[in-house]
Every structure is written in structure tokens, then in C-alpha cells.
Design an enzyme around this catalytic site. Structure first.
Site, short mmCIF file in Angstrom:
data_model
loop_
_atom_site.label_atom_id
_atom_site.label_comp_id
_atom_site.label_asym_id
_atom_site.label_seq_id
_atom_site.Cartn_x
_atom_site.Cartn_y
_atom_site.Cartn_z
N CYS A 261 0.83 -1.20 0.00
CA CYS A 261 0.00 0.00 0.00
C CYS A 261 0.87 1.26 0.00
O CYS A 261 1.96 1.27 0.55
CB CYS A 261 -0.86 0.03 1.26
SG CYS A 261 -1.88 -1.43 1.43
N ARG B 30 4.63 0.60 -6.51
CA ARG B 30 4.62 -0.33 -5.37
C ARG B 30 3.59 -1.42 -5.55
O ARG B 30 3.62 -2.42 -4.83
CB ARG B 30 4.33 0.44 -4.08
CG ARG B 30 5.43 1.40 -3.69
CD ARG B 30 4.96 2.36 -2.64
NE ARG B 30 4.68 1.71 -1.39
CZ ARG B 30 5.46 1.76 -0.31
NH1 ARG B 30 6.58 2.41 -0.36
NH2 ARG B 30 5.12 1.14 0.79
N TRP C 108 -3.12 -2.50 -1.60
CA TRP C 108 -2.70 -3.80 -2.11
C TRP C 108 -3.33 -4.80 -1.15
O TRP C 108 -2.91 -4.92 0.00
CB TRP C 108 -1.18 -3.88 -2.09
CG TRP C 108 -0.59 -5.06 -2.78
CD1 TRP C 108 -0.37 -5.21 -4.13
CD2 TRP C 108 -0.10 -6.26 -2.17
NE1 TRP C 108 0.22 -6.43 -4.38
CE2 TRP C 108 0.40 -7.09 -3.20
CE3 TRP C 108 -0.03 -6.73 -0.85
CZ2 TRP C 108 0.95 -8.34 -2.96
CZ3 TRP C 108 0.52 -7.98 -0.61
CH2 TRP C 108 1.00 -8.77 -1.67
N ASN D 186 -0.82 1.50 5.87
CA ASN D 186 0.00 0.48 5.23
C ASN D 186 0.51 -0.42 6.35
O ASN D 186 1.01 0.09 7.35
CB ASN D 186 1.18 1.13 4.48
CG ASN D 186 2.12 0.10 3.89
OD1 ASN D 186 1.71 -1.03 3.62
ND2 ASN D 186 3.37 0.47 3.69
N LYS E 246 6.35 -3.65 -4.82
CA LYS E 246 7.78 -3.33 -4.87
C LYS E 246 8.46 -3.58 -3.53
O LYS E 246 9.59 -4.04 -3.47
CB LYS E 246 7.95 -1.86 -5.28
CG LYS E 246 9.39 -1.41 -5.40
CD LYS E 246 10.11 -2.14 -6.53
CE LYS E 246 11.59 -1.79 -6.61
NZ LYS E 246 12.31 -2.81 -7.40
#
Ligand code: F6R
Length: 612
Positions: A2, A27, A74, A100, A607
């Protein structure tokens, strides 16, 4: 993983947040959202898929306001969906949170909060956070900051949080534990971001929050404290790279740009660490005597960095005689590796934020080991938790598939191994100089391979369509085979396996048919490995495998066997992996392009893997 951004200043926040999120797209993410403080309320938009979808929504109905937070998600808890996208809100809509990381005890907290009347709209772990803060306010927290602190003390797991309060105008709150968070300092404006590239075009100075710290940002002030409420005098750091470093610079993708940057990155490392008289400076902070007595090295890392660690092990053992082990950080942290305090632990990481690598460092520190990391990102957690760091100094690596960081990690190991071999007397000063002369040829050899990209493109396009491919290498180039296969599967989604060529007869030979591209790394070597590799290629040929060889210029044997050949310049055996892998990066690149994948942002990948 994230991405988190936040802004407070006098400009419109929404375009700044979107721009920052775009810069974090690399990312990896599946949905995006922003929230902005607007005249006494918090307004928000979220959308599934690419940021462009959110932008369309905002173009139709802009969100006005000069204080906001944004997020690319994510998915970890709950599928990608609009409801699961951040920001998440308290029941009364007065608190918005982007996050995140992972809140490990979210289920327990959610049950407790539900029993107190809170209703949850998403399946995420994050949504517990605004509800928990809301509950703390209800239960007597005297201010937003106190409510945040009380809530944070109840969270287990990892977080980088950006928080807005409807009733705290022109203020962004943030906190960090285990997931990176940076505060960017501007002129009468301040920012938060999970990674410097998000805001590099707007700031040149930043504060890297430490674990367990939080901050209150206003347009003209930043106050940092611990979650216990103790004031912290933050260290302000100059950002060492420029906005252009995080731009495409005319290349069709970041990955292609980063492949092209490798000769420059490798040259710069040589210039920085080798002086004119051949002295190697590695900045370990450890004395020559420490290295003379050193008996064991443990290298821990993940993914591509693990392959660099495998190369490092081979080189260090070969040149220094020290016993070296390497392991995947995710395995290392759950086994019982019998490490004594005399072992030097070398974590390798591009991002410096990989959760498993960090956990391994913490374990090794508990055992009393010295930590000398190889890392690319200044101020990252790996750097801060190490005793010393060899910086790979690649500049930001934006393409999800690691390229320049890998060859720079290999160069770091080459310099480190030569330094130790010199100090311990495994090599005479003349021998070290010989090696260094040969090492200086590597950047040009890499440049030469990049110049052949059109030839490599043709080969990549020819073999891109099959379901699978096999990569074979030996000794120093066994890690190269693994890395070539990893690059291929990551970006082209073609199944690819890397194997030690000597293992072929023990299983993978069953796969060989005319449909299977077999990429054989068979550059000239001074020892028997080349001959052995030739025998393996013959075995593939005898079974009609499609052979693609990476071979040394002038080789006369390989053309008798291989259908396609990528010729690379001859360099010293030990250094061939840095050159050969570039051919494989390009091969994967052009295969992926022919398959039409999103090369810089391959599906499902992030990433920086900041969660386990
Ligand atoms: C592959 C890749 C990953 C990373 C791995 C470790 O191209 O990029 O396999 O190498 O996630 O990441 P760092 O080096 O940031 O610790």
C-alpha cells in the site's frame, strides 16, 4: 504494498495526493482513495483498479480542501473492492484513516468494538483503527492526539498511518510502527508519504519517523512524539536524489531505464569505494582485525536480493575462505540457525523495508551479532537497524522487477570480498589489484550487452509464447539462472524455473521437448564448469530442447549446439554474473513486452514487501 500520502498547506490537496499516489504506483495496488477536510466535514472518493478511475471520478466532482490523505491499496484483508479501499472512517464519519501494514489483533478489536455498537462496512483490518480512535474519544481521551496514542497502544502488528479528524482542521496526524513513513518538509506546507518518490518533486528535506513515533503536521509546523507522548527532536535529512531520478527520462518503462542505468551505477560504486592506489573502502566500521578473526558470515535476504546473497556467498567463500551461509529471510527467521555472536550477519535489501529481512536482523541482534547491511535506501529500517551499511546508491528503483539494485548488490559483494581477502592475506596486494583491474571492466561489458538489446529483443519475441522455460547455470552463474527465471516469471507471467545445470538429470530433464526454451548460461570459465555446462547443453540438444545460450564472444563450441545465442564480452569468471544477468533482464523484458504485460507494475506484485 500500500502507498500512503498526506498533505497540509495552502494548495488544493486532491491533485497533490493524486500526483503522489501516481508516483507510488510502482509499489503495486488494486484500488485507491483520498479524503480531504472540507469546511467542517471530511469528503472522500475511492475507486477500484487504476488511479485513472479515481481521477475520472474527481474530474466530475472535485473534492476541495487543502488538507488530506490518500492511499493505494494492495489487498491483504478482504478482496480488492470499493468498500475495502481506504480511507476508512469512524461510525460518525469524523475520523478518516489510511494505513500500510497489518493490524494483527484486528479481529479481537473488531469484536470488542462491535459489542460497543460500532458497525463495520469493510472486511479490512484497517477499519478497526478509526473506530478504535472514536471509542477512545468517547471514553474520555481529551484530544485527538491522546485518542490516537491510546488507540495505538492497543494495536498489534505493523502500521504507517495517516489520520484526519473532522474536528481538527488543517491538521494531519501520522504514526509508524514497522512500516515506513516519511514526513516531507516544504515551505508553509508539509507532507507524509510511505516512500520518498511520492513527494520528491515537492521537497528536499525529510524526517524519517522511527518505529513507535507519531507526528502532528500543520502547514507551518511538525511535532514529533512517541506514542507514549514523549516529545522527540526529529532529525531532518537532506534527500540525496533528485526528482528526475524518479522519472521515465524518455524510456518506455522504468524497468528499461533502470537496466540502462547499470553501467553508470556500477562505475559510480567503483569510483566511490576504490581509491587511485587500489585501496578498497567499504565503511563497515569494523576493524581489519575483526575481519582477520572472522569465522562465519550469514547472508539473509528475499527474492532478487537472495540471489545476490547466493552470489555473495560463492564469492566470499572463494576469495576469503570464511564459511558463508545464505538463507531466505522468511526461512531463516523460523529455523534454529545456531548463530553465535561472532557471526557477521549481512542483510541485503533494495528497499530496506522487507518485513522478513527486518525480522531476521532483529533476531541476529538479539543473538549479539554484528549487522553489516547492503541496502539502497537511506533512512530505511534496514539501514537504521544495522551497525553499518554498504549503500548500493542506485537512486530510486521504480520498476517492480529489480535490475540495477541486483547488479549493484553483486558489485557490493565483489568489493567486500576483495577487501576481506586483502585484509586477511588470502590475496596479495598485487592479486587484489589484478582483480580490481578486471572488476573495472564490468561496467563497460554491461554497457556492451545493453547495446545488443535489438538482437536480444528478436530472441525474446521468438520464444515468448510457450507456457514455460528453463534456466540453467553452474557455480557463479547458478544464481544468475535463478534470477533470470525470476525476472521472466515476474514480468512476462511465463512459468520459468532456474536450476543448477548439474541437477538437470535429477528431474527437470523430463521437461525437455522442442516446445521448451532452455536458457543456458555458458560463458567461458577458467575451470571445468564450462565443459560441464557444454555437456548439459548437449543433453538438452539430444532431446530437441530449444536452446538459447548466453555465451562468450568468440566461442566456437556453442554455435554447434544452440539455436539462439546472446554473446557477451569476456570478463573474469567471478564477475561474469554481473554481465550475464543483464542479457537475461533484457530477454525477460522483451518476452514480457511481446506478451503485452504491464512491465513496471506486474500483476499481484508489490515493490516493497513490508508484510510477512
Ligand atoms: C524481484 C524483486 C523482489 C525483491 C524482494 C526483496 O524483482 O524485486 O524479489 O528482490 O522482494 O526486496 P528488497 O530487496 O527490497 O528487500
Amino acid at each position: 504494498m500500500c502507498g500512503v500520502v498526506g498533505y497540509i498547506g495552502s494548495k488544493e490537496a486532491a491533485p497533490i495526493l493524486i500526483d503522489g499516489l501516481q508516483r507510488l504506483e510502482y509499489r503495486g495496488y488494486d484500488s485507491a482513495g483520498i479524503a480531504v477536510l472540507n469546511g467542517g466535514k471530511i469528503v472522500s472518493d475511492k475507486e477500484m483498479g487504476r488511479l485513472a478511475n479515481l481521477e475520472k471520478l474527481l474530474a466530475k466532482a472535485p473534492l476541495a480542501g487543502s488538507c488530506g490523505i490518500g492511499h493505494t491499496r494492495w489487498a491483504t484483508h478482504g478482496a480488492p473492492s470499493q468498500l475495502n479501499s481506504h480511507p476508512h472512517f469512524s461510525s460518525d464519519g469524523a475520523i478518516a484513516v489510511v494505513h500500510n501494514g497489518i493490524i494483527e489483533n484486528y479481529a479481537e478489536l473488531r469484536n470488542e468494538l462491535a459489542a460497543k455498537g460500532h458497525r463495520f462496512l469493510s472486511e479490512t483490518d484497517t477499519e478497526t483503527v478509526p473506530h478504535l480512535i472514536e471509542q477512545e474519544l468517547k471514553e474520555g481521551a481529551a484530544s485527538p492526539i491522546e485518542a490516537v496514542q491510546r488507540a495505538l497502544k492497543k494495536l498489534r502488528g505493523a502500521y504507517a498511518l495517516g489520520i484526519l479528524f473532522r474536528d481538527a482542521p488543517d491538521t494531519v496526524y501520522c504514526a509508524r510502527l514497522g512500516s515506513p513513513l516519511i514526513i516531507g518538509l516544504g515551505e508553509k506546507e508539509n507532507f507524509i508519504a510511505s516512500d520518498v518518490p511520492a513527494i520528491i518533486n515537492r521537497i528536499s528535506k525529510a524526517i524519517y519517523l522511527n518505529d513507535g513515533e507519531m507526528a502532528v503536521l500543520r502547514a507551518d509546523s511538525v511535532e514529533v512524539c512517541t506514542i507514549e507522548g514523549e516529545a522527540v527532536e526529529p532529525e531532518v535529512k537532506e534527500i540525496s536524489f533528485k526528482a528526475e531520478d524518479a522519472e521515465h527520462a524518455g524510456f518506455e518503462t522504468f524497468m528499461l531505464k533502470e537496466i540502462h542505468e547499470q553501467p553508470r551505477v556500477l562505475r559510480a560504486l567503483l569510483e566511490k569505494h576504490v581509491s587511485a592506489d587500489g585501496t578498497i573502502e567499504i565503511g563497515s566500521g569494523l576493524s581489519p582485525d575483526y575481519f582477520r578473526k572472522l569465522r562465519r558470515i550469514m547472508i539473509v535476504s528475499c527474492g532478487t536480493a537472495y540471489h545476490a546473497g547466493m552470489y555473495g556467498k560463492l564469492l566470499l567463500e572463494n576469495l576469503t575462505g570464511i564459511a558463508v551461509e545464505t538463507d531466505l529471510a522468511s526461512e531463516f527467521r523460523y529455523r534454529d540457525p545456531k548463530i553465535d555472536p561472532g557471526t557477521l550477519v549481512i542483510p541485503v535489501s533494495q528497499s530496506g523495508e522487507t518485513a522478513d529481512t527486518l525480522a531476521s536482523i532483529r533476531m541476529a541482534k538479539d543473538w549479539g551479532c554484528k549487522i553489516f547491511s547492503i541496502c539502497n535506501v537511506e533512512g530505511s529500517s534496514v539501514v537504521r537497524e544495522s551497525d553499518a551499511t554498504f549503500f548500493t546508491n542506485c537512486g530510486p528503483e521504480i520498476g517492480v522487477a529489480s535490475t540495477k539494485a541486483y547488479t549493484a548488490q553483486q558489485m557490493a559483494f565483489a568489493l567486500f570480498a576483495l577487501y576481506i581477502a586483502g585484509v586477511r592475506g588470502n590475496l596479495t596486494p598485487e592479486q587484489v589489484k589484478d582483480y580490481l583491474d578486471d572488476l573495472h571492466e564490468v561496467p563497460d561489458a554491461v554497457h556492451y550487452v545493453i547495446q545488443k538489446k535489438e538482437e536480444i529483443r528478436v530472441i525474446g519475441e521468438k520464444h515468448h509464447d510457450g507456457p514455460s522455460s528453463l534456466y540453467l547455470g553452474r557455480k557463479f552463474n547458478f544464481p544468475t539462472a535463478l534470477e533470470g527465471a525470476l525476472k521472466n516469471k515476474e514480468i512476462s507471467y511465463q512459468h520459468a524455473e532456474g536450476y543448477a545445470a548439474g541437477e538437470m538429470k535429477h528431474g527437470p530433464i523430463a521437461l525437455i521437448s522442442e516446445a521448451l526454451p532452455v536458457i543456458c548460461i555458458c560463458t567461458k570459465t577458467a575451470d571445468e564448469v564450462y565443459e560441464k555446462m557444454l555437456s548439459n547443453i548437449k543433453e538438452v540438444e539430444a532431446r530437441n530442447g530449444r536452446i538459447i545460450a548466453v555465451a562468450t564472444e568468440g566461442d566456437t563450441e556453442i554455435p554447434k549446439l544452440a539455436g539462439d545465442i546472446i554473446y557477451v564480452p569476456e570478463v573474469r569468471d567471478e564477475f561474469t554474473p554481473m554481465v550475464n544477468v543483464v542479457a537475461l533482464q533484457l530477454l525477460a523484458y522483451y518476452a514480457a513486452r511481446a506478451r503485452g504485460t504491464d512491465i513496471d507494475k506486474p500483476r499481484n506484485l508489490a515493490k516493497s514487501v513490508t508484510v510477512e
